[in-house]
Scaffold this motif. Structure first.
Motif, short mmCIF file in Angstrom:
data_model
loop_
_atom_site.label_atom_id
_atom_site.label_comp_id
_atom_site.label_asym_id
_atom_site.label_seq_id
_atom_site.Cartn_x
_atom_site.Cartn_y
_atom_site.Cartn_z
N GLU A 111 0.82 -1.12 -0.09
CA GLU A 111 -0.15 -0.10 -0.05
C GLU A 111 0.84 1.40 0.03
O GLU A 111 1.83 1.26 0.66
N ASP A 113 1.99 4.60 1.14
CA ASP A 113 1.68 4.94 2.62
C ASP A 113 2.68 5.79 2.62
O ASP A 113 3.45 5.52 3.96
N SER A 503 6.38 3.79 2.05
CA SER A 503 5.68 3.06 2.79
C SER A 503 6.19 3.20 4.35
O SER A 503 7.13 2.57 4.57
N ARG A 504 5.39 3.86 5.03
CA ARG A 504 5.66 4.05 6.47
C ARG A 504 5.71 2.50 7.34
O ARG A 504 6.45 2.25 8.06
N LYS A 505 4.58 1.77 6.65
CA LYS A 505 4.47 0.24 7.38
C LYS A 505 5.71 -0.51 7.01
O LYS A 505 6.33 -1.07 7.95
N LYS A 506 6.08 -0.52 5.69
CA LYS A 506 7.37 -1.21 5.48
C LYS A 506 8.66 -0.49 6.22
O LYS A 506 9.59 -1.35 6.45
N GLU A 508 8.76 0.76 8.94
CA GLU A 508 8.59 0.25 10.24
C GLU A 508 9.15 -1.30 10.25
O GLU A 508 9.84 -1.88 11.23
N GLU A 509 8.69 -2.05 9.23
CA GLU A 509 9.12 -3.45 9.20
C GLU A 509 10.69 -3.71 9.19
O GLU A 509 11.26 -4.59 9.59
#
Ligand code: FES
Length: 548
Positions: A111, A113, A503-506, A508-509
Motif C-alpha cells: 500500500e 503510505d 511506505s511507512r509500514k514497510k 517500520e518493518e
C-alpha cells in the motif's frame, strides 16, 4: 612535439596556457564546478591515468587530494611532449540499475503510505505540518555506494518514478574503499568527503525536472561508512575492531533505540526543502550496512517462508541468509578487484569497459564493450568472463597461472590503447574470490544449511545484474546451483530505499527486521582460513558438508 591529451577517451593536442579544465571544456566535456575555476568548490577533480610527470606541481587548493587526483582548474601541462590521459569524475552516464528484478517486493505490491502527505494546501510529515503548497510532493531514494551513487526521484502522491540518475562517487579522492575513506576523514579536518559529495548531489538534484523545494523526504541507504559520513557522524570506530558505527555503540549504551539517522534538508547541504526529512535507514553492523538492510526489504524477507540468500559482490561483499524466522548476515572484505580496482586495466562499468569476453574457435578474443566504443579497460563482469574463458580454453589453470610461462595476456591492442590482463591481476582476483567464497561457506555453515537447501540465491548490485552466471560458477565466484535458483536481482538497495520512502509500514518493518538479524563475524569462524585458501582456486564451489 606537443603533448597529446586524452580526456574521457577523446584526444587533442594540448594548448599552452590552458588548464586541464579549459582543455576539457574545449572538447565539449562538462566539468563539474560551482566556483568558476577559482579552486574553491573542489568539484572539478579529475583522475590522471597517465602522464602525471608532465603536469604542474600540486597547488595549494588541491593539497587535500591524494594519489592521482588533481583539481583540473589548478593543473597545467608543463611537459614538452608525451601523453597525458585523464578523466572527470562524472564521465559519461554510468550504467545503473534503475530497478531490481525478480524480487517479491518489486512493482509496488504494497500500500502506498508515504510519510509526507497533503491536506488541502498543507504538506504534512507524519501528520505534522511542514509547509504550505498546492504544488507536487516529491521524495528521493538514494543508494550511496563507495563507488557509485544512485538517485531516484519519486512522486509521493502516485508512487511514480519521475527520473533517476547516477554518478561515480567523487569521494574516491579519499581512497577507493571504506577503510581509506575512514582514515581520510579522520586525518583531514573539515569533513571534505561529505562537502565534496554534497556539491555533486546538489548538481544532480538541480538537474531533476522538478523544483528541488518540492522534495520533502529523502531515504538514504549505503554501507555504514558512506551513510554515517553523509550524516556528519564520526566514522573512526568503524575502522577499528570491533568495527562498529557510532550509532551501534550509542544503541548498545541505551542512548538511542535504532541505528537509523535523521537530519533536515538544510543540514544535508542539499537544495531540497530545508525542512525535508533525510532518513538514513538502519544498519546491521559496521560492515553490513543500510544497503544490505534495504536489500532485505526488497526481498520481503520479513514475510519470506522460503530460505533465501542475498549476495552483493563488491569491495565489501555482503551476505544475507535466512527467512522470516531467522536471518544471518555477514560481510567479506573482498577488496576492489572485482570492481576493476587494483587491476592494471580495470575500470568501472562505464563506456569503453569490456563487459563480455568470449574466446572463439581460432583463439581470438571477442568482446562486448559498454557504449560500443573502442575498449579502454575491463570492468567486473568482463573480468569474470575472461577468467572463465581462459580456464575453459586451458590458457590458465585452477591456481590462476597462465600457460607457456606467460605473465601477460593481451586482450586488445591498437596504436593508442592496449587492454591486457596480468598474472598479478589474476592473483588479486583470486584473493578477492577467496574472501567471497570463505564468506559463503562460513555463513552457510553457521546457519546450518548447505547450498542445496537454498530456494533462491539473489545476486544483488549492479555487478550481480550483469555477470554471466555460468562464467561466475565456472571460476567459483558463486555456488554451483541450478540456474533457476539464481536470480540476478540488480540494485536491491535502491529498490529497498524506494519501498521505505513510499511506505511507512514497510519502513517500520525494516526497523524491526534489522534488530532481529544475527551478525556472523567471519574472522571468528574456526574454518575461515581453510575456506579462504580453497576459495582462491578457480574451480566450482561445491558445498562443504556441515553439521545440521
Ligand atoms: S572549478 Fe571549483 S575548484 Fe576547480
Amino acid at each position: 612535439m606537443a603533448v597529446t591529451l586524452t580526456i574521457n577517451g577523446k584526444s587533442i593536442a594540448a594548448v599552452g596556457g590552458l588548464s586541464l579544465f579549459d582543455q576539457a571544456e574545449a572538447l565539449g566535456i562538462d566539468v563539474p564546478t560551482s566556483c568558476r575555476k577559482q579552486g574553491k568548490c573542489k568539484e572539478c577533480m579529475v583522475e590522471i591515468v597517465e602522464g602525471v610527470d608532465s603536469l604542474s606541481p600540486i597547488a595549494e587548493p588541491e593539497r587535500h587530494l591524494k594519489g592521482k587526483f588533481r583539481l583540473s582548474c589548478q593543473t597545467y601541462v608543463t611537459g614538452e611532449s608525451g601523453h597525458v590521459r585523464y578523466h572527470t569524475m562524472r564521465r559519461g552516464h554510468m550504467r545503473i540499475e534503475s530497478g531490481a528484478e525478480g524480487m517479491p517486493a518489486t512493482g509496488l505490491p504494497f500500500e502506498l503510505d508515504p510519510a509526507v502527505t497533503r491536506d488541502g494546501d498543507r504538506i504534512l510529515i507524519d501528520g505534522v505540518e511542514m509547509d504550505h503548497s498546492t504544488g507536487p510532493i516529491h521524495g528521493i531514494a538514494m543508494d550511496l555506494g563507495t563507488t557509485t551513487v544512485v538517485l531516484r526521484l519519486i512522486d509521493l502522491e502516485t508512487g511514480r518514478l519521475i527520473a533517476d540518475t547516477s554518478f561515480e562517487n567523487p569521494q574516491r579522492f579519499g581512497g577507493s574503499e571504506v577503510m581509506s575513506r575512514i582514515s581520510y576523514d579522520t586525518d583531514h579536518p573539515g569533513r571534505l568527503l561529505m562537502r565534496t559529495l554534497a556539491g555533486y548531489l546538489s548538481h544532480a538534484i538541480e538537474k531533476f525536472p522538478v523544483d528541488p523545494k518540492t522534495i520533502y523526504e529523502m531515504v538514504v541507504v549505503g554501507n555504514s561508512t558512506m551513510r554515517d559520513l553523509f550524516f556528519w557522524q564520526n566514522v573512526y570506530s568503524i575502522g577499528q575492531s570491533p568495527y562498529q558505527s557510532i550509532t551501534e555503540i550509542e544503541m548498545a549504551e541505551g542512548k538511542r533505540s535504532t541505528t537509523s539517522l535523521t537530519q533536515t534538508g538544510l543540514h544535508s547541504l542539499l537544495p531540497i526543502h530545508p525542512k525535508a526529512r533525510v532518513y538514513g535507514a538502519p544498519i546491521i553492523s559496521g560492515h553490513v550496512g543500510a544497503d544490505a538492510a534495504a536489500g532485505m526489504l526488497a526481498a520481503d524477507l520479513a514475510n519470506e517462508t522460503r530460505t533465501i540468500a542475498i549476495m552483493d559482490i563488491g569491495t565489501n561483499t555482503e551476505l544475507i541468509v535466512g527467512n522470516k524466522d531467522r536471518i544471518l548476515a555477514a560481510s567479506c572484505p573482498a577488496g576492489p578487484a572485482f570492481e576493476g580496482g587494483a587491476i592494471a586495466c580495470g575500470m568501472p562499468a562505464l563506456d569503453g569497459a569490456i563487459e563480455e569476453v568470449h574466446i572463439d574457435g581460432d583463439g581470438e578474443f571477442k568482446f562486448g564493450v559498454i557504449g560500443d566504443v573502442t575498449p579502454e579497460g575491463i570492468c567486473g563482469s568482463g573480468l569474470i568472463d575472461v577468467l572463465s574463458e581462459l580456464l575453459r580454453t586451458d590458457q590458465m589453470n585452477e591456481r590462476g597461472r597462465f600457460e607457456d610461462d606467460l605473465h601477460r595476456i593481451d586482450l586488445y591492442k591498437d596504436e593508442d590503447q592496449s587492454v591486457y590482463l596480468l598474472e598479478s591481476d589474476v592473483n588479486e582476483l583470486a584473493q578477492a574470490k577467496g574472501a567471497n567464497v570463505a564468506g559463503l561457506h562460513a555463513v552457510f555453515s553457521t546457519y546450518g544449511i548447505d547450498f542445496q537447501d537454498i530456494d533462491v540465491f539473489y545476486l544483488a548490485g549492479g555487478f550481480g545484474r550483469h555477470i554471466n552466471v555460468e562464467a561466475a560458477k565456472r571460476i567459483g565466484l558463486v555456488p554451483n546451483l541450478p540456474e533457476d535458483k539464481i536470480v540476478r536481482a540488480g540494485n536491491t538497495a535502491i529498490e529497498g530505499a524506494t519501498i521505505a520512502l513510499l511506505s511507512r509500514k514497510k519502513r517500520e518493518e525494516l526497523e524491526e527486521m534489522v534488530k532481529r538479524v544475527e551478525h556472523c563475524r567471519l574472522e571468528t569462524h574456526p574454518n575461515f582460513f581453510e575456506f579462504f585458501v580453497e576459495g582462491c582456486q578457480f574451480k566450482l564451489v561445491e558445498p562443504i558438508p556441515c553439521a545440521k
